[in-house]
Design a protein around this motif. Structure first.
Motif, PDB file in Angstrom:
ATOM      1  N   ASN A   1       9.551   2.228   3.477  1.00  0.00           N
ATOM      2  CA  ASN A   1       8.341   3.018   3.654  1.00  0.00           C
ATOM      3  C   ASN A   1       7.293   2.539   2.658  1.00  0.00           C
ATOM      4  N   VAL A   2       6.043   2.748   3.022  1.00  0.00           N
ATOM      5  CA  VAL A   2       4.924   2.381   2.163  1.00  0.00           C
ATOM      6  C   VAL A   2       4.716   3.512   1.166  1.00  0.00           C
ATOM      7  N   VAL A   3       4.946   3.209  -0.102  1.00  0.00           N
ATOM      8  CA  VAL A   3       4.810   4.224  -1.146  1.00  0.00           C
ATOM      9  C   VAL A   3       3.352   4.503  -1.457  1.00  0.00           C
ATOM     10  N   GLU A   4       2.537   3.445  -1.484  1.00  0.00           N
ATOM     11  CA  GLU A   4       1.112   3.606  -1.788  1.00  0.00           C
ATOM     12  C   GLU A   4       0.342   2.436  -1.193  1.00  0.00           C
ATOM     13  N   THR A   5      -0.822   2.751  -0.603  1.00  0.00           N
ATOM     14  CA  THR A   5      -1.725   1.723  -0.100  1.00  0.00           C
ATOM     15  C   THR A   5      -2.808   1.508  -1.139  1.00  0.00           C
ATOM     16  N   LEU A   6      -2.789   0.358  -1.788  1.00  0.00           N
ATOM     17  CA  LEU A   6      -3.740   0.069  -2.867  1.00  0.00           C
ATOM     18  C   LEU A   6      -5.086  -0.371  -2.319  1.00  0.00           C
ATOM     19  N   SER A   7      -5.057  -1.129  -1.219  1.00  0.00           N
ATOM     20  CA  SER A   7      -6.280  -1.603  -0.568  1.00  0.00           C
ATOM     21  C   SER A   7      -5.914  -2.016   0.852  1.00  0.00           C
ATOM     22  N   ASP A   8      -6.870  -2.560   1.554  1.00  0.00           N
ATOM     23  CA  ASP A   8      -6.585  -2.998   2.922  1.00  0.00           C
ATOM     24  C   ASP A   8      -5.610  -4.160   2.947  1.00  0.00           C
ATOM     25  N   ASN A   9      -5.434  -4.835   1.833  1.00  0.00           N
ATOM     26  CA  ASN A   9      -4.602  -6.032   1.807  1.00  0.00           C
ATOM     27  C   ASN A   9      -3.524  -5.997   0.725  1.00  0.00           C
ATOM     28  N   ALA A  10      -3.264  -4.822   0.192  1.00  0.00           N
ATOM     29  CA  ALA A  10      -2.228  -4.687  -0.847  1.00  0.00           C
ATOM     30  C   ALA A  10      -1.562  -3.316  -0.706  1.00  0.00           C
ATOM     31  N   VAL A  11      -0.258  -3.315  -0.642  1.00  0.00           N
ATOM     32  CA  VAL A  11       0.511  -2.074  -0.522  1.00  0.00           C
ATOM     33  C   VAL A  11       1.722  -2.152  -1.447  1.00  0.00           C
ATOM     34  N   ILE A  12       2.238  -0.975  -1.826  1.00  0.00           N
ATOM     35  CA  ILE A  12       3.495  -0.891  -2.565  1.00  0.00           C
ATOM     36  C   ILE A  12       4.555  -0.381  -1.603  1.00  0.00           C
ATOM     37  N   VAL A  13       5.640  -1.117  -1.465  1.00  0.00           N
ATOM     38  CA  VAL A  13       6.662  -0.857  -0.452  1.00  0.00           C
ATOM     39  C   VAL A  13       7.994  -0.597  -1.141  1.00  0.00           C
ATOM     40  N   TYR A  14       8.711   0.410  -0.650  1.00  0.00           N
ATOM     41  CA  TYR A  14      10.093   0.662  -1.080  1.00  0.00           C
ATOM     42  C   TYR A  14      11.009   0.420   0.113  1.00  0.00           C
ATOM     43  N   GLN A  15      12.022  -0.384  -0.067  1.00  0.00           N
ATOM     44  CA  GLN A  15      12.943  -0.657   1.035  1.00  0.00           C
ATOM     45  C   GLN A  15      14.369  -0.764   0.508  1.00  0.00           C
ATOM     46  N   THR A  16      15.307  -0.317   1.344  1.00  0.00           N
ATOM     47  CA  THR A  16      16.735  -0.441   1.044  1.00  0.00           C
ATOM     48  C   THR A  16      17.337  -1.438   2.023  1.00  0.00           C
ATOM     49  N   HIS A  17      18.228  -2.254   1.502  1.00  0.00           N
ATOM     50  CA  HIS A  17      18.863  -3.281   2.326  1.00  0.00           C
ATOM     51  C   HIS A  17      20.233  -2.812   2.792  1.00  0.00           C
ATOM     52  N   LYS A  18      20.635  -3.289   3.928  1.00  0.00           N
ATOM     53  CA  LYS A  18      21.956  -2.953   4.453  1.00  0.00           C
ATOM     54  C   LYS A  18      23.026  -3.404   3.462  1.00  0.00           C
ATOM     55  N   ARG A  19      24.009  -2.542   3.315  1.00  0.00           N
ATOM     56  CA  ARG A  19      25.053  -2.860   2.354  1.00  0.00           C
ATOM     57  C   ARG A  19      26.031  -3.876   2.924  1.00  0.00           C
ATOM     58  N   VAL A  20      26.416  -4.808   2.097  1.00  0.00           N
ATOM     59  CA  VAL A  20      27.452  -5.791   2.435  1.00  0.00           C
ATOM     60  C   VAL A  20      28.606  -5.539   1.469  1.00  0.00           C
ATOM     61  N   TRP A  21      29.592  -4.736   1.929  1.00  0.00           N
ATOM     62  CA  TRP A  21      30.716  -4.374   1.057  1.00  0.00           C
ATOM     63  C   TRP A  21      31.539  -5.627   0.731  1.00  0.00           C
ATOM     64  N   PRO A  22      32.040  -5.735  -0.517  1.00  0.00           N
ATOM     65  CA  PRO A  22      32.093  -4.751  -1.597  1.00  0.00           C
ATOM     66  C   PRO A  22      30.896  -4.765  -2.538  1.00  0.00           C
ATOM     67  N   ALA A  23      29.855  -5.530  -2.217  1.00  0.00           N
ATOM     68  CA  ALA A  23      28.665  -5.502  -3.053  1.00  0.00           C
ATOM     69  C   ALA A  23      27.992  -4.135  -2.938  1.00  0.00           C
ATOM     70  N   SER A  24      27.386  -3.691  -4.010  1.00  0.00           N
ATOM     71  CA  SER A  24      26.671  -2.417  -3.989  1.00  0.00           C
ATOM     72  C   SER A  24      25.406  -2.553  -3.140  1.00  0.00           C
ATOM     73  N   GLN A  25      24.939  -1.418  -2.650  1.00  0.00           N
ATOM     74  CA  GLN A  25      23.707  -1.436  -1.868  1.00  0.00           C
ATOM     75  C   GLN A  25      22.526  -1.671  -2.793  1.00  0.00           C
ATOM     76  N   ARG A  26      21.544  -2.454  -2.326  1.00  0.00           N
ATOM     77  CA  ARG A  26      20.360  -2.781  -3.113  1.00  0.00           C
ATOM     78  C   ARG A  26      19.129  -2.100  -2.531  1.00  0.00           C
ATOM     79  N   ASP A  27      18.221  -1.751  -3.430  1.00  0.00           N
ATOM     80  CA  ASP A  27      16.888  -1.340  -3.008  1.00  0.00           C
ATOM     81  C   ASP A  27      15.867  -2.121  -3.819  1.00  0.00           C
TER      82      ASP A  27
END
Length: 622
Positions: free
Chosen positions: A477-503
């Motif tokens: 999801n987009v956490v904050e829109t800084l401008s028309d061409n810059a955004v702050i994004v938070y994303q979680t990646h699918k887990r590949v066990w036994p590695a921990s899930q990453r965000d």
């Protein structure tokens, strides 16, 4: 954390105790499963039972699980100072307190409840008593001893003989006892009569006895004239014959006992062999049972925190690699099934030999008007002055670094290793480790026909189409829109066990860099780099990774024939993709490098194929 104490009742058969049961309640992190990881739960310790609820407010809805602490084993973790495990048979709870002090308080309270429960204590034994007695134990031993002689035909015969001899011997003993009693009576009577005769002689010394009871011998002594009673005449018992028979009976008993001992000695070897054989069978069965239980326990808790990635993981490097490889293969199959339902364009067309492409920056066809309006017109040409926000200085620094270093030729740099070469695509790697964590920078170069750098960067930056081509993301999801061409994004990646899930939390900016030389092409660039934001703080559920990624694209144009307009057959996009990723946790170096070598080429192919598909038949956006 809260505490309440309630007086504990005493048993009628047990001495009153002054101990108090302490009720404890508070928030602990509980390992749920490998998908959700650690979750905060409200845990209550009461009446020798540990229960947990989703939250303190939901206690009225009932607990989600409980453990009886009578047989529980509490194990503080060897490396994690806040974690402790509670196991009852095959059930294991993994718990974490907020600090070591709270962990110690919980462990001490649980041990106190367990001790006061009376399981296996002296109080418990006094309360329940013992059903065993010497009589019952002796009876059991007697039954066991008797049953051990039920084997062997000859031994049974000898035991029957022993029984017969016992009956005979008992009768002979009774007979001899009667004889001895009779003899004792006769002797007593004889002594009584002798005493009376002596008394009479003392009273009448000169009186002659006509019946001749006594005779005087030569030395003047007297002899008793009453003959002694014959033993044979006593109740008609033949003492000599009974003695001989008694001797023969005892001899028979001794002989039979010797024979029994001989038989048992002979059978001892075969019995010992049978016992050894049974013991060996039992040992094998016990070993198989322990092995099966260990495997079952291992499988039951294979998703537990001890099998997560980390330097103290119970999974060795080979098992870790195999597990990751299997998980990636499953994801590939799912992706292939999804792609098979769509109509895909052909594979990337190889670049024709020879330098027949010129740059678009000053080409005469670059200024020709397009016959159709662009579908990507929302992305304007961006310069540093057009994109002002609180991270502008950081973005400008990142852009300058990528333009300075990322576009350098790696042919003369010995630190970069070519790890993949497939057609026009080449992937380079430089091995870097810091504190045991792999931080290898990766750099890939590629050439794609039929698309422009603007189009490639647009689809790489646009969050509206991110899920169409990115298969490794679970959600974002987009956490904050800084401008028309810059955004702050938070994303979680699918887990590949036994590695921990990453965000990942990162700023994504798109920028056009105008060429300083008229013979050089303009450059489109998307840079993604990690930032911090109050609305997306790190959690226990995921490991926060740090990234610094750039997609740098330049468009080359070959002149069309005659006065024809430029078509997609005349354009070529040169792509440089650089990635610096800190995984934020520990994983085997061989696994991380193998995954990067496998996944980066697939990512570039998948993404560029998507861009070709989306732009096919549409107006060109330079």
């Amino acid at each position: 954390m809260s505490e309440k104490s309630s007086s504990s009742g005493s048993d009628e058969d047990v001495e009153p105790e002054s101990g108090q049961h302490v009720e404890l309640g508070g928030v602990l992190s509980k390992w749920t499963n490998y998908i959700h990881g650690w979750q905060d739960r409200w845990v209550v310790l009461k009446n020798n039972t540990l229960s947990y609820y989703k939250s303190e407010d939901e206690r009225e809805y009932g607990c989600r699980g409980s453990l009886c602490l009578s047989k529980a084993v509490i194990t503080p973790h060897e490396f994690d100072e806040c974690r402790f495990d509670i196991s009852v048979n095959d059930s294991v709870w993994y718990l974490r307190a907020e600090d070591p002090e709270h962990r110690l308080q919980w462990i001490e309270s649980i041990e106190l409840h367990k001790a006061e429960s009376g399981y296996g204590s002296e109080t418990s034994l006094r309360r329940h008593g013992s059903m065993l007695s010497l009589t019952s134990a002796a009876s059991a031993l007697s039954a066991t001893s008797t049953s051990s002689f039920k084997k062997g035909h000859r031994l049974r015969e000898k035991l029957a003989e022993m029984e017969t001899f016992r009956d005979i011997l008992c009768r002979q003993v009774d007979t001899l006892q009667k004889y001895f009693d009779s003899c004792a009576d006769v002797v007593s009577k004889d002594e009584f009569q002798r005493d009376r005769v002596e008394e009479d002689e003392e009273d009448f010394p000169t009186t002659a006895r006509p019946d001749g009871e006594h005779n005087h011998n030569n030395n003047g002594s007297k002899e008793k004239l009453f003959p002694p009673a014959s033993p044979k005449s006593t109740n008609g018992i033949d003492f000599k014959g009974e003695a001989i028979t008694f001797k023969a009976t005892t001899a028979g008993i001794l002989s039979t006992l010797s024979h029994c001992i001989e038989l048992m000695v002979k059978r001892e070897d075969s019995w010992q062999k049978r016992v050894d054989k049974e013991l060996e069978k039992r040992r094998r069965v016990e070993d198989a049972y322990k092995s099966a239980m260990n495997e079952l326990k291992k499988k039951s808790h294979y998703g537990g925190p001890d099998y997560e990635e980390g330097p103290n993981s119970l999974i060795n490097e080979d098992e870790f690699f195999d597990a990751v490889e299997a998980a990636l293969d499953r994801q590939d199959k799912i992706e292939e099934q999804c792609q098979s339902e769509k109509v895909r364009i052909p594979r990337l067309t190889p670049v024709p030999p020879g330098d027949v492409y010129s740059t678009i920056g000053t080409h005469r066809f670059a200024t020709k008007p397009h016959s159709h309006s662009s579908s990507l017109s929302s992305v304007e040409l961006v310069s540093a002055s057009d994109d002002i926000h609180r991270f502008s200085a950081k973005v400008e620094e990142m852009v300058q670094n990528h333009m300075t270093y990322s576009l350098q030729d790696m042919g003369g740099d010995a630190n970069w290793q070519l790890v993949i070469e497939e057609g026009e695509m080449k992937v380079y790697r430089r091995e870097v480790e810091e504190n045991g964590i792999v931080l290898d920078p990766l750099k890939a170069t590629h050439s794609v026909k039929g698309v422009t750098g603007h189009e490639v960067c647009h689809y790489f930056w646009d969050t509206a189409v991110r899920m169409d081509w990115e298969t490794t993301i679970e959600n974002f999801n987009v956490v904050e829109t800084l401008s028309d061409n810059a955004v702050i994004v938070y994303q979680t990646h699918k887990r590949v066990w036994p590695a921990s899930q990453r965000d990942v939390l990162y700023l994504s900016a798109i920028r056009k860099i105008l060429a300083t030389n008229e013979n050089d092409p303009d450059t489109w660039l998307v840079c993604n780099f990690s930032v911090d934001h109050d609305n997306a703080l790190p959690t226990n559920r995921c490991v926060r990774a740090k990234i610094n990624v750039a997609m740098i694209c330049q468009t080359l144009v070959s002149p069309p024939e005659g006065d024809k307009e430029i078509s997609r057959d005349n354009i070529l996009c040169k792509i440089t993709y650089v990635a610096n990723v800190n995984p934020g946790g520990w994983a085997p170096a061989s696994v991380l490098r193998a995954v990067a070598k496998r996944e980066y080429p697939k990512f570039l192919k998948r993404f560029t194929s998507y861009v070709q598909e989306k732009t096919a038949g549409k107006p060109i956006l330079f």
